[in-house]
Enzyme design. Structure first.
Site, PDB file in Angstrom:
ATOM      1  N   HIS A  42      40.051  42.970  42.292  1.00  0.00           N
ATOM      2  CA  HIS A  42      39.265  42.979  40.406  1.00  0.00           C
ATOM      3  C   HIS A  42      39.941  42.549  39.134  1.00  0.00           C
ATOM      4  CE1 HIS A  42      35.592  44.816  42.641  1.00  0.00           C
ATOM      5  NE2 HIS A  42      36.827  45.759  42.968  1.00  0.00           N
ATOM      6  N   ASP A  64      35.866  44.242  50.604  1.00  0.00           N
ATOM      7  CA  ASP A  64      35.483  45.007  50.668  1.00  0.00           C
ATOM      8  C   ASP A  64      34.113  45.191  49.908  1.00  0.00           C
ATOM      9  OD1 ASP A  64      37.194  46.929  48.372  1.00  0.00           O
ATOM     10  OD2 ASP A  64      35.338  46.818  47.782  1.00  0.00           O
ATOM     11  N   HIS A  77      32.797  45.833  46.902  1.00  0.00           N
ATOM     12  CA  HIS A  77      32.893  45.191  45.946  1.00  0.00           C
ATOM     13  C   HIS A  77      33.211  44.099  45.711  1.00  0.00           C
ATOM     14  CE1 HIS A  77      33.674  49.922  45.116  1.00  0.00           C
ATOM     15  NE2 HIS A  77      32.166  49.670  44.540  1.00  0.00           N
ATOM     16  N   ASP A 125      35.741  49.813  51.975  1.00  0.00           N
ATOM     17  CA  ASP A 125      34.576  51.295  51.719  1.00  0.00           C
ATOM     18  C   ASP A 125      33.415  50.498  51.905  1.00  0.00           C
ATOM     19  OD1 ASP A 125      35.143  48.341  50.451  1.00  0.00           O
ATOM     20  OD2 ASP A 125      35.451  49.628  48.552  1.00  0.00           O
TER      21      ASP A 125
END
Length: 569
Positions: free
Chosen positions: A288, A324, A326, A415
């Site tokens: 991120h 991931d 996200h 995740d």
């Protein structure tokens, strides 16, 4: 993902007497966060003992402070509490060591993940029994010493799987707990390291790589000075935040530089042939982190730094696969104008409602690099092995093979794993192992796996161990040749194929084949759903059926009925 209320105790007890903590972990937390609590409580108790009240004092007098207590009140030493006064009303709040979710009461198992309250998941990894507090029969001290000695050694054998790890990264943690323990916590690395140690993988079958902090010059290949200086500044602060969910303490800058340095050196070693492949057991995560901004638990972009290191070592084309849950908005921003780096991301998107909101299928790259960003955005949670494998077979691997990278990086967030409190998806360790095996066929096996997210300790430790086993040459437990996706997953893959086949012509036959085999089912499902929504919206308020406008309701329904069949008459 934001959870920023005032810090609270691990256990909140409401009682008329002394209450004893039910958890050693909770006692340690309470003592560390509230060091003056006991002294304040004792002082308050002494004041209460010294203060004596009259039997005729009223609540109003006490509230208005109009009543003056005198020293010559009657002695109440002969007073004995009733049975009702001895009853204790206790409300216990505790946090699961495995998933950090809060639980209430004296139950022994987490209501969210089922883990035992005193689980040994941090000490023994996924091999710890989930339903009891018993651990493994191993020498804990020996394991700890072996892990601490790793950073003092370099790669000892050529062409082995290399592991990047340093215990100093465990010092990066949130200083003041908010509503619950922060999801990105040191226990994540400890649980994975314990799993690798307990299974004899690391130390054992893998070789460690010497840890070092990345230099400012190396960071500038990816980040601006604004990001570098902002992260460095946190070393002078006891506690700070980049965003409401991205914390730092005085050790965070060092941890971020160690993580980036390990990823840089692992990429260089693997590409040069010193190591066969590698796994970066690092934190804080990175995908991120943008050019200028730290966000989403991430300070420096480890995957982007590794890609730049591989290119500096001679790689002309680098592939980054990000699984991931996200979207890696930072990685995409860094390389969206660069056609020498292909970025492929599989993530929950839900029309931009899932964090961070980027990563739609039509985000394909810019300024001559269109087609070098491939986003596979899931429209809902609960996505499992079949959908991920289907996307790999139909989209990821065909594009990757056509791109023909010299070096491959996996941004391995776990995740999307089953049981994760943030991702809420259903990928298993076997699913991750199968995807890793498919990626190992690229770039002549020059593959670096970098840890990103993943917040269920049992899930991430089992999944990471399964991935490292594949890097070592072990086969996954099950090989899947034919997978059947969910209808939602199928629609996502068809949408991505339709967009990306403009830039990758080999995808067009796949798109046509899937439409002929599966398309009717997906289109029919979408049409039925749209029809149901229209009928639901057209029914009008329920109270019309019984109110004064009942006749209007009937007329309206009759008109809708006639219009519906008008085409058939």
């Amino acid at each position: 993902m934001n959870h920023h209320s005032k810090a609270g105790k691990a256990e909140n007890l409401i009682s008329n007497g002394d209450s004893e903590s039910n958890s050693t972990r909770d006692e340690k937390y309470e003592a560390s966060v509230f060091p003056a609590a006991d002294s304040q409580f004792k002082q308050h108790s002494e004041e209460q003992e010294n203060a004596q009240g009259s039997s005729d004092v009223t609540v109003e007098d006490m509230y208005n402070n109009n009543y003056e207590f005198e020293d010559d009140e009657d002695d109440d030493s002969d007073w004995e509490p009733s049975s009702q006064d001895q009853d204790v009303f206790e409300i216990t709040k505790w946090f699961c060591v495995n998933c950090t979710m809060d639980n209430f009461g004296k139950g022994l198992h987490c209501e969210f993940c089922g883990e035992h309250r005193q689980s040994g998941i941090v000490k023994y990894g996924f091999l710890a029994p989930p339903l009891s507090e018993e651990g493994l029969t191993v020498n804990e001290a020996d394991t700890t010493v072996r892990l601490k000695d790793l950073r003092l050694k370099g790669i000892v054998t050529d062409r082995q799987t290399a592991i990047g790890f340093d215990e100093r990264m465990l010092l990066h943690e949130e200083v003041e707990m908010k509503s619950r323990p922060h999801a990105e916590r040191p226990d994540r690395l400890q649980a994975i390291a314990a799993s690798l140690a307990a299974t004899g993988i690391f130390p054992g079958r893998c070789s460690p790589i010497l840890a070092r902090e990345i230099t400012r010059e190396e960071l500038q290949m990816v980040h601006s000075l604004k990001n570098i200086d902002a992260v460095e500044l946190t070393s002078q602060l006891y506690s700070s935040y980049f965003t409401p969910d991205t914390y730092a303490n005085q050790y965070s800058a060092c941890a971020a530089r160690l993580a980036a340095g390990l990823c840089y050196d692992l990429a260089t070693s693997i590409y040069s042939g010193s190591a066969k492949n590698g796994f970066a057991l690092v934190r804080p995560p990175g995908h991120h982190a943008c050019v200028k901004q730290a966000m989403g638990f991430c300070l420096h972009n480890n995957a982007a730094i590794a890609a730049s290191a591989a290119q500096r070592a001679g790689a002309k084309k680098v592939l980054i696969i990000d699984w991931d849950v996200h979207h890696g908005n930072g990685t995409q921003e860094i390389f969206e104008k660069n056609e020498s780096v292909l970025y492929v991301s599989l993530h929950r998107h839900e029309g931009g409602k899932f964090y961070p909101g980027t990563g739609a299928a039509d985000e394909v790259g810019t300024m001559g690099a269109e087609g070098y960003c491939v986003n596979i955005p899931w429209s809902c949670g609960g996505v499992g092995d079949n959908d991920y494998m289907f996307a790999f077979q139909q989209v990821v691997m065909p594009i990757a093979s056509e791109f023909d990278p010299d070096f491959t990086i996996i941004s391995a967030g776990f995740d999307a794993a089953r049981g994760d409190p943030l991702g809420c998806c259903d990928v298993t360790p076997t699913g991750y192992a199968q995807m890793t095996q498919m990626c190992s066929a690229l770039s002549g096996g020059k593959l670096l796996v970098i840890l990103e997210g993943g917040y269920n300790l049992r899930s991430i430790s089992a999944s990471a161990t399964a991935v490292v086993k594949v890097l070592l040459g072990d086969d996954p437990e099950h090989n899947v040749d034919q997978v059947i996706p969910t209808k939602a997953g199928l629609r996502t893959v068809l949408e991505v194929l339709q967009i990306q086949m403009k830039y990758w012509p080999p995808l067009e036959p796949k798109h046509l084949k899937l439409q002929s085999e599966w398309g009717c089912s997906a289109i029919q499902d979408r049409t039925e759903l749209s029809s149901k929504r229209k009928r639901r919206c057209s029914m009008g308020p329920t109270w019309w059926k019984w109110g004064r406008r009942r006749w209007l309701y009937r007329v309206w329904c009759n008109n809708l009925f006639l219009n519906h069949f008008k085409g058939y008459i």
